[in-house]
Motif scaffolding. Structure first.
Motif, mmCIF file in Angstrom:
data_model
loop_
_atom_site.group_PDB
_atom_site.id
_atom_site.type_symbol
_atom_site.label_atom_id
_atom_site.label_comp_id
_atom_site.label_asym_id
_atom_site.label_seq_id
_atom_site.Cartn_x
_atom_site.Cartn_y
_atom_site.Cartn_z
ATOM 1 N N UNK A 67 88.120 116.054 57.589
ATOM 2 C CA UNK A 67 88.255 117.389 58.151
ATOM 3 C C UNK A 67 89.696 117.852 58.103
ATOM 4 N N UNK A 68 89.954 118.973 58.731
ATOM 5 C CA UNK A 68 91.302 119.511 58.725
ATOM 6 C C UNK A 68 91.606 120.121 60.090
ATOM 7 N N UNK A 69 92.805 120.645 60.229
ATOM 8 C CA UNK A 69 93.224 121.349 61.428
ATOM 9 C C UNK A 69 94.268 122.387 61.041
ATOM 10 N N UNK A 70 94.507 123.321 61.938
ATOM 11 C CA UNK A 70 95.494 124.371 61.695
ATOM 12 C C UNK A 70 96.441 124.406 62.888
ATOM 13 N N UNK A 92 77.644 117.895 57.197
ATOM 14 C CA UNK A 92 79.008 118.129 57.669
ATOM 15 C C UNK A 92 79.723 116.785 57.695
ATOM 16 N N UNK A 93 81.033 116.806 57.506
ATOM 17 C CA UNK A 93 81.776 115.556 57.384
ATOM 18 C C UNK A 93 82.440 115.113 58.683
ATOM 19 N N UNK A 94 82.206 115.854 59.763
ATOM 20 C CA UNK A 94 82.782 115.484 61.055
ATOM 21 C C UNK A 94 81.952 114.381 61.717
ATOM 22 N N UNK A 95 82.487 113.815 62.788
ATOM 23 C CA UNK A 95 81.792 112.727 63.483
ATOM 24 C C UNK A 95 80.552 113.230 64.214
ATOM 25 N N UNK A 96 80.624 114.472 64.742
ATOM 26 C CA UNK A 96 79.475 115.070 65.419
ATOM 27 C C UNK A 96 79.072 116.357 64.701
ATOM 28 N N UNK A 97 77.852 116.791 64.954
ATOM 29 C CA UNK A 97 77.395 118.057 64.378
ATOM 30 C C UNK A 97 78.234 119.213 64.910
ATOM 31 N N UNK A 98 78.329 120.257 64.101
ATOM 32 C CA UNK A 98 79.117 121.426 64.498
ATOM 33 C C UNK A 98 78.253 122.418 65.264
ATOM 34 N N UNK A 135 89.158 122.164 61.907
ATOM 35 C CA UNK A 135 88.256 122.725 60.901
ATOM 36 C C UNK A 135 87.350 121.630 60.332
ATOM 37 N N UNK A 136 86.193 121.402 60.933
ATOM 38 C CA UNK A 136 85.240 120.457 60.333
ATOM 39 C C UNK A 136 84.827 120.947 58.950
ATOM 40 N N UNK A 137 84.551 120.034 58.056
ATOM 41 C CA UNK A 137 84.154 120.395 56.697
ATOM 42 C C UNK A 137 82.635 120.377 56.540
ATOM 43 N N UNK A 138 82.153 121.284 55.706
ATOM 44 C CA UNK A 138 80.751 121.292 55.302
ATOM 45 C C UNK A 138 80.679 120.904 53.824
ATOM 46 N N UNK A 139 79.651 120.149 53.476
ATOM 47 C CA UNK A 139 79.376 119.763 52.091
ATOM 48 C C UNK A 139 78.333 120.749 51.595
ATOM 49 N N UNK A 140 78.749 121.708 50.757
ATOM 50 C CA UNK A 140 77.856 122.777 50.317
ATOM 51 C C UNK A 140 77.676 122.754 48.808
ATOM 52 N N UNK A 141 76.499 123.222 48.375
ATOM 53 C CA UNK A 141 76.188 123.295 46.943
ATOM 54 C C UNK A 141 75.652 124.673 46.622
ATOM 55 N N UNK A 194 79.426 122.219 43.558
ATOM 56 C CA UNK A 194 79.545 121.876 44.980
ATOM 57 C C UNK A 194 80.979 122.019 45.452
ATOM 58 N N UNK A 195 81.127 121.917 46.776
ATOM 59 C CA UNK A 195 82.442 122.105 47.382
ATOM 60 C C UNK A 195 82.449 121.501 48.780
ATOM 61 N N UNK A 196 83.547 120.852 49.123
ATOM 62 C CA UNK A 196 83.800 120.465 50.510
ATOM 63 C C UNK A 196 84.806 121.475 51.046
ATOM 64 N N UNK A 197 84.427 122.204 52.073
ATOM 65 C CA UNK A 197 85.319 123.224 52.624
ATOM 66 C C UNK A 197 85.048 123.356 54.106
ATOM 67 N N UNK A 198 85.979 123.958 54.823
ATOM 68 C CA UNK A 198 85.823 124.104 56.263
ATOM 69 C C UNK A 198 84.588 124.946 56.582
ATOM 70 N N UNK A 199 83.961 124.627 57.707
ATOM 71 C CA UNK A 199 82.832 125.431 58.171
ATOM 72 C C UNK A 199 83.292 126.854 58.428
#
Length: 338
Positions: A264-267, A238-244, A139-145, A216-221
């Motif tokens: 980021x996260x994972x499930x 996005x907070x991942x190494x590559x674009x989603x 789960x890559x994270x997005x930085x959203x406002x 704002x919020x950092x949450x999974x895409x």
């Protein structure tokens, strides 16, 4: 006086024949022992996926996608059971104490498996309570406002936060969770101090962000992509190494000049410790097969997740690596559970 015992064999009954008889007597016992380890009929009734977070969050959404498809494969219902509380400990403890028969499984993530041991006095042995089964989504994270925030890039937001310390707030799904720690990593990298507003789950945090109660919020895409596409939220990075692939137009933090902020996260699926390894391996193989299907891949990617199956050993390696990484962040930033 030493006594010598001599074994006599019956005439016409060679030793090789006796050995063969013994082998024939023993062999039928082996399948019975193996069957006790891995019941061939499993599952014969519904399977429960315990999600230790509220409905609507990234972990919950991914779990429901997997539950539907595994239910179809197994020919049994897979019920998603949300058991919230204490950063995931309530639901995780329920599974840790469940009968190890494959009918009660944990939908864990980086928080429950790699972060909580550094934050809580655990009600179970974190290193021994579960048998890892398989990853099934990253789960890559997005930085959203909220659109009302006058910033179009992370650099603009950093400038605003530095000019007005204590004004801007960020929500999280709970103190000490991976979204919270991602925000701590960002603040450390950017040299800003934001006000943390923790919620009991990703759903309530998202609702208040869209309502404008937090900035704002950092949450999974997985959680944010739909709201970004509809214009209800603005994605800064996005907070991942590559674009989603789900947000190809949104750059990474590193691209925008904010270094060392990747997160980021994972499930993953886990079973209670003591679950027969043959059954664990079978479930892992089924998860990997389902995740590789075009239908499941499309469903996960559409929500912003990256499909990824794994072996039990690969999952354990991921858990251990993130436990060390986030443990350092918690220590350096002084993160505590509120």
């Amino acid at each position: 006086m030493e006594t010598t015992h001599i074994t006599r064999r019956a005439p016409g009954r060679p030793l090789a024949g006796i050995a063969a008889c013994i082998a024939l007597a023993v062999v039928p016992l082996l399948p019975t022992a193996a069957a006790a380890q891995a019941p061939a009929a499993w599952p014969t009734r519904p399977v429960s996926f315990v999600v230790p977070f509220s409905p609507g969050g990234g972990t919950d959404i991914a779990a429901r996608l997997l539950a539907v498809r595994l239910g179809q494969k197994w020919g049994q219902s897979v019920v998603v059971d949300n058991r919230t509380g204490a950063g995931g400990l309530v639901g995780a403890e329920l599974v840790a104490k469940a009968k190890p028969d494959g009918y009660t499984l944990l939908i864990g993530n980086v928080g429950t498996q790699s972060i909580n041991p550094s934050l809580y006095k655990m009600p179970y042995d974190a290193d021994r309570a579960f048998a890892p089964v398989s990853l099934f989504a990253e789960l890559p994270f997005a930085f959203v406002v909220n659109p009302a925030v006058p910033a179009k890039t992370p650099k603009e937001l950093i400038a605003l936060a530095q000019a007005t310390p204590g004004k801007y707030t960020y929500a999280s799904s709970g103190s000490g969770g991976s979204p919270h720690l991602t925000a701590e990593i960002f603040q450390q990298a950017a040299g800003v101090n934001l006000v943390h507003v923790p919620y009991k789950g990703g759903g309530p945090a998202m609702a208040d962000l869209m309502a404008g109660h937090v900035d704002m919020l950092f949450a999974s895409i997985l959680e944010t992509s739909g709201y970004v596409k509809s214009g209800k939220l603005r994605a800064l990075a996005v907070t991942s190494a590559q674009r989603s692939p789900a947000m190809p137009e949104v750059p990474t933090l590193a691209e925008l000049g904010v270094a060392n902020a990747e997160s980021g996260s994972w499930v993953a699926l886990l079973a209670p410790a003591g679950t027969p390894q043959a059954l664990v391996d079978r479930i892992a193989a089924d998860v990997k097969e389902v995740v590789a299907t075009e239908d499941m891949r499309r469903a996960l990617i559409a929500q912003g997740a990256t499909p990824r199956g794994s072996t039990p050993a690969e999952l354990q390696k991921t858990i251990d690596a993130d436990k060390q990484r986030y443990g350092q962040v918690i220590k350096v930033r002084g993160v505590k559970v509120e």
